[in-house]
Design a protein around this motif. Structure first.
Motif, PDB file in Angstrom:
ATOM      1  N   LEU A   1      34.581   6.172  71.175  1.00 55.86           N
ATOM      2  CA  LEU A   1      34.978   5.351  69.842  1.00 55.86           C
ATOM      3  C   LEU A   1      36.568   4.894  70.159  1.00 55.86           C
ATOM      4  CD1 LEU A   1      33.397   7.337  67.098  1.00 55.86           C
ATOM      5  CD2 LEU A   1      32.794   5.258  68.216  1.00 55.86           C
ATOM      6  N   GLN A   2      37.349   5.626  70.818  1.00 51.41           N
ATOM      7  CA  GLN A   2      38.632   5.373  71.181  1.00 51.41           C
ATOM      8  C   GLN A   2      38.731   3.763  71.873  1.00 51.41           C
ATOM      9  OE1 GLN A   2      40.561   7.011  68.768  1.00 51.41           O
ATOM     10  NE2 GLN A   2      42.286   6.237  70.125  1.00 51.41           N
TER      11      GLN A   2
ATOM     12  N   ASP B   1      35.220  10.939  70.932  1.00 55.44           N
ATOM     13  CA  ASP B   1      36.176  10.739  69.926  1.00 55.44           C
ATOM     14  C   ASP B   1      37.341  11.662  69.846  1.00 55.44           C
ATOM     15  OD1 ASP B   1      37.597   9.087  68.134  1.00 55.44           O
ATOM     16  OD2 ASP B   1      36.200   9.741  66.450  1.00 55.44           O
TER      17      ASP B   1
ATOM     18  N   VAL C   1      28.891   4.362  65.685  1.00 56.79           N
ATOM     19  CA  VAL C   1      30.071   3.338  65.814  1.00 56.79           C
ATOM     20  C   VAL C   1      31.029   3.250  64.641  1.00 56.79           C
ATOM     21  CG1 VAL C   1      29.041   2.233  67.998  1.00 56.79           C
ATOM     22  CG2 VAL C   1      28.898   0.867  65.347  1.00 56.79           C
TER      23      VAL C   1
ATOM     24  N   ARG D   1      37.775   1.476  69.066  1.00 57.29           N
ATOM     25  CA  ARG D   1      39.093   0.907  68.217  1.00 57.29           C
ATOM     26  C   ARG D   1      40.010   0.128  69.269  1.00 57.29           C
ATOM     27  NH1 ARG D   1      38.639   6.636  67.465  1.00 57.29           N
ATOM     28  NH2 ARG D   1      37.730   6.912  65.387  1.00 57.29           N
TER      29      ARG D   1
ATOM     30  N   GLN E   1      32.610   5.102  62.612  1.00 57.98           N
ATOM     31  CA  GLN E   1      34.013   5.511  62.463  1.00 57.98           C
ATOM     32  C   GLN E   1      34.868   4.910  63.166  1.00 57.98           C
ATOM     33  OE1 GLN E   1      35.720   7.629  60.877  1.00 57.98           O
ATOM     34  NE2 GLN E   1      33.812   8.196  59.631  1.00 57.98           N
ATOM     35  N   GLY E   2      34.468   4.090  64.358  1.00 55.28           N
ATOM     36  CA  GLY E   2      35.452   3.274  65.378  1.00 55.28           C
ATOM     37  C   GLY E   2      35.755   2.112  64.936  1.00 55.28           C
TER      38      GLY E   2
ATOM     39  N   VAL F   1      32.820   0.619  76.072  1.00 53.55           N
ATOM     40  CA  VAL F   1      32.346   1.612  74.727  1.00 53.55           C
ATOM     41  C   VAL F   1      31.238   2.518  75.318  1.00 53.55           C
ATOM     42  CG1 VAL F   1      31.695   1.844  72.521  1.00 53.55           C
ATOM     43  CG2 VAL F   1      33.317   0.261  73.248  1.00 53.55           C
TER      44      VAL F   1
END
Ligand SMILES: *Cc1c(COP(=O)(O)O)cnc(C)c1O
Length: 371
Positions: free
Chosen positions: A11-12, A369, A46, A15, A48-49, A235
């Motif tokens: 997820l980083q 994450d 995904v 982002r 949350q990202g 990702v």
């Protein structure tokens, strides 16, 4: 122990890629495209990202309902609009914005009963010839929509057929400009390739951009540019382990059809990943892989549950070694390690999109994450 294969969703990285899109189109609002279950990554995983996105664009009402249930309160755009009149009731209920690309969709709106007028994106066909009104019919469609009490704001959109290639977008842009210049409303034109290659062009007005593939870390114009060129991070990574080692003599063959013949003594690693996991069956001998972070190649045919890789020059590679099919290894931190999904796709005669979307349900997925 479960079969040693796993996909990871970072997820980083997602982002980071979203931030890259924002910096490529700094004045634009961003629709994060999450159709096809977020390009195979899983919408639930995904979301949350993608909190920093301005809206989510997708195709299916069921997906729109899922993201509302997951707490997404921002805009949602249905990229193909309503398929039948009943769909508009869902749009009213879930507060969905929707594309209007044909006369039948205006007819549906005209008989739709709603307390809340809908926000619509009127689509022009600028040469792709899939969805949208012809430039000549566009104004009449706009006028008709504008007169409907069911319709609130009308935004104008199109989709480029050649944003990733040499032909480019200038002809399509000129048509769009010519037929919309005096119509009010926000504009939405650019997919990932157009964002990266054309969004800084002063002629391209970008109120809303619609990146998909770049968010997930694949380059929309590979091999002209790699993901690294666009500063995109993978990702999705797909890793599996070597479950057996074979020693070949000159003339020995590997796999179905004896398609690979050893021309020297070789060590072969048998990897717990096959086409039933989503690895492309058409990947030929020589498709890149990483073994414990070091690059090597596949040999022989991809089978349902296994592929075979060359570990002749990797004396430390053995049963248990981690093999990265695409993305980054999980166990090594060699900075250059990894294989881009675009390299694998290109070797197999396809695109990163198809590989991501085809990740099989049997592959366990871990979400990475940092809190
Ligand atoms: C899928 C889609 C996008 C995203 O395209 P990418 O190439 O993945 O960036 C944008 N707009 C529309 C209309 C789409 O269908």
């Amino acid at each position: 122990m479960p079969r040693p294969i796993q996909a990871t969703i970072d997820l980083q990285a997602l982002r980071h890629n979203l931030a890259q899109m924002k910096s490529a189109a700094p004045d634009a609002l961003v629709w994060a495209v999450v159709k096809a279950n977020a390009y195979g990554h899983g919408i639930e995983r995904v979301l949350q990202g993608l909190r920093a996105a301005d809206g989510l664009a997708l195709l299916d009402l069921a997906d729109a309902e899922r993201v509302r249930q997951l707490g997404w309160r921002g805009p949602i755009l249905l990229l193909e609009g309503a398929f039948e009149t009943r769909d508009l009731e869902w749009c009213s209920r879930l507060n969905l914005w929707h594309v209007v690309h044909c006369e039948a969709q205006i007819d549906m709106l005209a008989i739709h009963k709603t307390h809340q007028a809908h926000r619509v994106f009127l689509k022009m066909n600028t040469g792709m010839n899939r969805l949208g009104f012809t430039p000549q019919a566009f104004r009449a469609a706009w006028t008709r929509l504008n007169a409907l009490p069911q319709v609130d704001e009308i935004s104008l959109m199109s989709h480029f057929s050649d944003a990733d290639g040499d032909k480019g977008i200038s002809a399509a842009m000129a048509i769009f400009q010519e037929f919309t210049h005096d119509l009010s409303g926000e504009r939405s034109l650019c997919n990932s390739a157009a964002v990266l290659r054309h969004a800084k062009d002063a002629k391209v007005r970008v109120d809303w951009v619609r990146p998909g593939i770049a968010l997930y870390g694949s380059s929309p114009d590979y091999p002209a540019h790699s993901p690294a060129h666009w500063a995109l991070k993978p990702v999705m990574s797909l890793n599996a382990a070597i479950i057996a080692v074979q020693h070949l003599q000159v003339g020995d063959t590997v796999g179905y059809g004896s398609a690979f013949v050893a021309d020297r003594p070789m060590r072969i690693g048998v990897v717990a990943c096959g086409y039933a996991d989503g690895y492309p069956r058409h990947a030929p001998t020589g498709t890149p892989v990483c073994v414990d972070g070091v690059r090597s190649r596949t040999v022989g045919r991809v089978s349902m549950d296994m592929i075979t890789v060359d570990i002749t020059d990797l004396p430390h590679a053995d049963r248990g070694s981690e093999v990265t099919l695409w993305g980054l290894p999980t166990k090594t931190s060699i900075p250059s390690a990894g294989v881009s999904i675009d390299e694998v796709a290109s070797a197999a005669g396809t695109v990163g999109y198809e590989l991501m979307c085809a990740l099989a349900a049997r592959v366990p997925v871990t979400v990475l994450d940092s809190p």
